[in-house]
Motif scaffolding. Structure first.
Motif, PDB file in Angstrom:
ATOM      1  N   ARG A 199       0.865  -1.187   0.000  1.00 25.65           N
ATOM      2  CA  ARG A 199       0.000   0.000   0.000  1.00 25.65           C
ATOM      3  C   ARG A 199       0.892   1.224   0.000  1.00 25.65           C
ATOM      4  O   ARG A 199       1.951   1.232   0.601  1.00 25.65           O
ATOM      5  N   HIS A 200       0.416   2.259  -0.610  1.00 30.18           N
ATOM      6  CA  HIS A 200       1.226   3.458  -0.721  1.00 30.18           C
ATOM      7  C   HIS A 200       0.635   4.600   0.099  1.00 30.18           C
ATOM      8  O   HIS A 200       0.796   5.758  -0.235  1.00 30.18           O
ATOM      9  N   SER A 201      -0.023   4.258   1.179  1.00 28.40           N
ATOM     10  CA  SER A 201      -0.625   5.264   2.040  1.00 28.40           C
ATOM     11  C   SER A 201       0.236   5.443   3.281  1.00 28.40           C
ATOM     12  O   SER A 201       0.866   4.503   3.759  1.00 28.40           O
ATOM     13  N   HIS A 202       0.242   6.650   3.806  1.00 33.61           N
ATOM     14  CA  HIS A 202       0.958   6.909   5.047  1.00 33.61           C
ATOM     15  C   HIS A 202       0.047   6.701   6.253  1.00 33.61           C
ATOM     16  O   HIS A 202       0.456   6.935   7.383  1.00 33.61           O
ATOM     17  N   LEU A 203      -1.184   6.252   6.007  1.00 35.86           N
ATOM     18  CA  LEU A 203      -2.146   6.012   7.074  1.00 35.86           C
ATOM     19  C   LEU A 203      -2.379   4.519   7.250  1.00 35.86           C
ATOM     20  O   LEU A 203      -2.263   3.739   6.314  1.00 35.86           O
ATOM     21  N   CYS A 204      -2.782   4.144   8.463  1.00 37.16           N
ATOM     22  CA  CYS A 204      -3.107   2.743   8.723  1.00 37.16           C
ATOM     23  C   CYS A 204      -4.491   2.421   8.172  1.00 37.16           C
ATOM     24  O   CYS A 204      -5.250   3.312   7.772  1.00 37.16           O
TER      25      CYS A 204
ATOM     26  N   ASN B  79     -11.510   7.834   7.358  1.00 34.75           N
ATOM     27  CA  ASN B  79     -11.588   8.941   6.397  1.00 34.75           C
ATOM     28  C   ASN B  79     -12.634   8.711   5.313  1.00 34.75           C
ATOM     29  O   ASN B  79     -13.078   9.659   4.672  1.00 34.75           O
ATOM     30  N   SER B  80     -13.050   7.463   5.125  1.00 34.58           N
ATOM     31  CA  SER B  80     -14.062   7.168   4.115  1.00 34.58           C
ATOM     32  C   SER B  80     -15.488   7.337   4.646  1.00 34.58           C
ATOM     33  O   SER B  80     -16.443   7.295   3.876  1.00 34.58           O
TER      34      SER B  80
ATOM     35  N   LYS C  69       0.962   2.797  11.505  1.00 39.35           N
ATOM     36  CA  LYS C  69       1.889   3.592  10.687  1.00 39.35           C
ATOM     37  C   LYS C  69       1.448   5.038  10.471  1.00 39.35           C
ATOM     38  O   LYS C  69       2.083   5.768   9.730  1.00 39.35           O
ATOM     39  N   CYS C  70       0.390   5.454  11.146  1.00 37.04           N
ATOM     40  CA  CYS C  70      -0.047   6.847  11.032  1.00 37.04           C
ATOM     41  C   CYS C  70       1.051   7.785  11.554  1.00 37.04           C
ATOM     42  O   CYS C  70       1.769   7.439  12.479  1.00 37.04           O
TER      43      CYS C  70
ATOM     44  N   VAL D  37      -7.748   4.900   7.091  1.00 33.39           N
ATOM     45  CA  VAL D  37      -8.285   4.884   5.727  1.00 33.39           C
ATOM     46  C   VAL D  37      -9.792   4.663   5.797  1.00 33.39           C
ATOM     47  O   VAL D  37     -10.571   5.352   5.136  1.00 33.39           O
TER      48      VAL D  37
END
Length: 80
Positions: free
Chosen positions: A16-21, A28-29, A76-77, A25
């Protein structure tokens, strides 16, 4: 195919290329009303298992591990 090569290929394709866990994610949705409900549950120190069951009952894919990691600040946030 040797297991090592299979593991490497699967790992390469699943990054995954997100900086959030995963929890953030999902958070935020959500719509504003659902975010507020989760914020209230955290503020009232609801058990992680209750939060996970409620999210799943509402049709969201989540796990106790991802919610628990976020709660403990072990995800990983970005940290403050």
């Amino acid at each position: 195919m040797p297991l090592e090569k299979t593991l490497q290929e699967l790992n390469k394709n699943s990054k995954r290329h997100s900086h959030l866990c995963a929890y953030m994610v999902l958070y935020n949705s959500l719509g504003a009303e659902d975010k507020k409900a989760l914020d209230n549950a955290w503020a009232k120190n609801f058990p992680t298992s209750v939060i996970v069951r409620a999210l799943r009952q509402e049709g969201h894919k989540t796990s106790t591990d991802s919610v628990g990691s976020h709660r403990r600040g072990e995800c990983k946030c970005p940290k403050n």
